[in-house]
Write a protein that holds these residues in place. Structure first.
Motif, mmCIF file in Angstrom:
data_model
loop_
_atom_site.group_PDB
_atom_site.id
_atom_site.type_symbol
_atom_site.label_atom_id
_atom_site.label_comp_id
_atom_site.label_asym_id
_atom_site.label_seq_id
_atom_site.Cartn_x
_atom_site.Cartn_y
_atom_site.Cartn_z
ATOM 1 N N ASP A 165 30.142 -7.972 -20.751
ATOM 2 C CA ASP A 165 31.551 -8.010 -20.096
ATOM 3 C C ASP A 165 32.466 -6.918 -21.043
ATOM 4 O OD1 ASP A 165 34.466 -8.511 -20.466
ATOM 5 O OD2 ASP A 165 34.240 -10.552 -20.017
ATOM 6 N N LYS A 166 32.625 -5.909 -19.980
ATOM 7 C CA LYS A 166 32.858 -4.517 -20.718
ATOM 8 C C LYS A 166 34.307 -4.657 -21.461
ATOM 9 C CE LYS A 166 30.388 -1.296 -17.381
ATOM 10 N NZ LYS A 166 29.474 -2.054 -17.609
ATOM 11 N N HIS A 167 34.975 -5.571 -21.059
ATOM 12 C CA HIS A 167 36.354 -5.962 -21.741
ATOM 13 C C HIS A 167 36.229 -6.317 -22.982
ATOM 14 C CE1 HIS A 167 39.958 -9.078 -21.934
ATOM 15 N NE2 HIS A 167 40.153 -8.007 -22.736
ATOM 16 N N MET A 168 35.312 -7.777 -23.061
ATOM 17 C CA MET A 168 35.108 -8.135 -24.318
ATOM 18 C C MET A 168 34.344 -7.059 -25.458
ATOM 19 S SD MET A 168 36.411 -11.058 -24.772
ATOM 20 C CE MET A 168 37.602 -11.648 -23.761
ATOM 21 N N MET A 169 33.549 -6.466 -24.600
ATOM 22 C CA MET A 169 32.546 -5.491 -25.338
ATOM 23 C C MET A 169 33.499 -4.724 -26.171
ATOM 24 S SD MET A 169 30.009 -2.955 -23.997
ATOM 25 C CE MET A 169 30.990 -2.512 -22.664
ATOM 26 N N LYS A 170 34.532 -3.778 -25.624
ATOM 27 C CA LYS A 170 35.343 -3.068 -26.282
ATOM 28 C C LYS A 170 36.292 -3.572 -27.210
ATOM 29 C CE LYS A 170 35.996 -0.400 -21.998
ATOM 30 N NZ LYS A 170 35.175 0.927 -22.302
ATOM 31 N N VAL A 171 36.695 -4.877 -27.036
ATOM 32 C CA VAL A 171 37.612 -5.603 -27.998
ATOM 33 C C VAL A 171 36.750 -5.518 -29.309
ATOM 34 C CG1 VAL A 171 38.607 -7.915 -28.560
ATOM 35 C CG2 VAL A 171 38.998 -6.809 -26.390
ATOM 36 N N VAL A 172 35.621 -6.163 -29.290
ATOM 37 C CA VAL A 172 34.711 -6.503 -30.310
ATOM 38 C C VAL A 172 34.276 -5.024 -31.024
ATOM 39 C CG1 VAL A 172 32.182 -7.102 -31.018
ATOM 40 C CG2 VAL A 172 33.576 -8.570 -29.453
ATOM 41 N N LEU A 173 34.061 -3.995 -30.225
ATOM 42 C CA LEU A 173 33.714 -2.796 -31.063
ATOM 43 C C LEU A 173 34.873 -2.238 -31.514
ATOM 44 C CD1 LEU A 173 31.280 -1.164 -28.097
ATOM 45 C CD2 LEU A 173 30.672 -1.841 -30.148
ATOM 46 N N ALA A 174 35.991 -2.339 -30.776
ATOM 47 C CA ALA A 174 37.454 -1.750 -31.519
ATOM 48 C C ALA A 174 37.653 -2.539 -32.544
ATOM 49 C CB ALA A 174 38.337 -1.639 -30.492
ATOM 50 N N ALA A 325 27.765 -4.655 -34.433
ATOM 51 C CA ALA A 325 29.221 -5.557 -34.005
ATOM 52 C C ALA A 325 28.688 -6.588 -33.179
ATOM 53 C CB ALA A 325 29.914 -4.293 -33.570
ATOM 54 N N VAL A 326 28.138 -6.221 -32.153
ATOM 55 C CA VAL A 326 28.006 -7.142 -31.053
ATOM 56 C C VAL A 326 27.010 -8.277 -31.300
ATOM 57 C CG1 VAL A 326 26.988 -7.452 -28.686
ATOM 58 C CG2 VAL A 326 28.724 -5.431 -29.519
ATOM 59 N N GLY A 327 26.199 -8.038 -32.362
ATOM 60 C CA GLY A 327 25.457 -9.146 -32.842
ATOM 61 C C GLY A 327 23.958 -9.138 -31.953
#
Ligand SMILES: Nc1ncnc2c1ncn2[C@@H]1O[C@H](COP(=O)(O)OP(=O)(O)O)[C@@H](O)[C@H]1O
Ligand SMILES: [Mg+2]
Length: 391
Positions: A165-174, A325-327
């Motif tokens: 999920d490109k949205h959740m991925m960015k949230v987690v990375l940020a 970060a993403v696990g």
């Protein structure tokens, strides 16, 4: 075929070599195809892995998933799954349907054939899920394997879902302080309800924009927008893959990719030498589906990338930290942009990157001293040592 009791699965590294070479060849289910738009690519990847798995070391079972989601016994011949002359391979329903076990006290994978009693295939030690995109790389399949208590290669449920999920991925990375570019998320139906308001939200991102389905892959549904008048069509194209849409500022920079491998048992994952994607044919205004799979002449995969040492180190550091970060576990490819002033911006993390011998991920490991069969071997071994649960 003998069923293999779980107790035979050894979990300490020094027992490992002996186990592989003498007592018992681990049963590896190579699982591919699937319901996503990346079905054919998954088949092509399976061809590469089927060729690389040494039959002396592994007892290989090829299982395809049809575009409608049926699991079938598949042809283990790698040639059957190659992309030849732009022809895309597809898993057909062979009428030999494969079922995973359901209970921890019953480890038999079963085959159902028309007019026959169910046939037990015995235990599978590990699944190599070579599936890209939704229903494969997104945590759903991983959840199914967790429920079946079958070990598998690669990221678990949550990391797969976040990576998809490109949205959740960015949230987690940020959230982990990693650099991502500016973006806006359009919720399902938001654009259609009020196109003017949605456009106004997107406008501060500047031009060009990249409009993407939140959960897809292989550039499917992605449009580069150079004029806001083209936004509605781009949103419509993305919405065909996912009602949730991510709109990003176009980043000017080189497209650099980095392979990450490992990350089990508390050991830190390691990063490969980076590679670079150079789109040479001006007919592709970015690295689109055709450029990825059908127009090999229009793209150079340069490996290793020609980068100064300090940028290589920075890319590798960002790649490993993104993986953590993403696990992720096992493998991931972290794709970044390197801007003209040497900044690294993460574009995305792929938990099941393209994995044919010609794909960037294996090539980056080859450039780093790990050949394709060794890479496949290491991934299978990592997965054999990782129990199910807690992911
Ligand atoms: N923000 C961006 N700026 C510039 N190019 C982009 C941007 N986002 C995507 N691209 C281009 O589109 C391609 C596909 O986008 P990506 O997010 O990697 O989707 P996919 O998951 O389908 O690979 C990238 O490889 C790159 O060429
Ligand atoms: Mg990509």
């Amino acid at each position: 075929m003998n069923a293999t009791p779980d107790s035979e699965v050894r979990t300490t590294p020094d027992e490992d070599a002996q186990w592989v070479l003498t007592e018992h060849r681990p049963r590896v289910m190579v699982l591919f195809g699937g319901r996503s738009g990346e079905h054919a690519i998954s088949c092509a990847t399976a061809g590469g892995v089927l060729r690389a798995l040494d039959p002396q070391r592994y007892d290989v079972l090829a299982v395809g998933i049809t575009p409608t989601g049926r699991w079938v016994l598949a042809d283990p011949d790698p040639e059957r799954w190659a992309i030849t002359d732009g022809q895309l391979p597809q898993v057909e329903d062979t009428a030999s349907h494969v079922l995973l076990p359901q209970a921890v006290d019953d480890r038999d994978v079963q085959v159902l054939e028309p007019g026959e009693l169910p046939r037990a295939l015995g235990n599978v030690d590990v699944v190599f899920p070579l599936l890209h995109g939704p229903f494969g790389e997104d945590g759903t399949l991983q959840g199914m394997l967790e429920l079946a208590d079958v070990r598998y290669v690669g990221a678990g449920v949550l990391a797969s879902a976040v990576g998809m999920d490109k949205h959740m991925m960015k949230v987690v990375l940020a959230g982990h302080g990693l650099p991502v570019g500016p973006f806006v998320v359009l919720a399902p139906g938001e654009f259609d309800r009020d196109p003017a308001a949605a456009t106004a939200r997107v406008e501060p991102l500047g031009l060009p924009l990249f409009v993407k389905p939140a959960r897809a892959g292989s550039s499917l549904g992605i449009t580069r927008v150079d004029d806001l008048d083209d936004l509605p069509a781009a949103v419509e194209a993305a919405a065909q893959h996912d009602p949730k849409i991510v709109v990003e500022s176009g980043i000017v920079g080189r497209e650099i990719e980095c392979g990450v491998l490992g990350g089990h048992d508390g050991d830190r994952a390691r990063a490969s030498l980076p590679g670079e994607i150079i789109v040479t044919d001006a007919r592709h205004d970015f690295y689109d589906f055709e450029a990825k799979y059908l127009d090999e002449a229009g793209v150079d995969l340069v490996c290793p990338a020609d980068l100064p040492d300090e940028i290589v180190a920075k890319v590798q550091d960002v790649a490993i930290r993104s993986f953590e970060a993403v696990g992720c576990e096992g493998l991931a490819r972290v794709d970044v942009f390197v801007t003209p002033d040497g900044e690294v911006v993460v574009n995305e993390i792929n938990t099941m990157p393209g994995f044919t011998p010609f794909s960037m991920y294996p090539r980056m490991w080859q450039a780093s001293g790990l050949e394709y069969p060794e890479l496949v071997d290491e991934l299978v071994r990592l997965a054999l040592h990782r129990p199910t649960g807690l992911r």
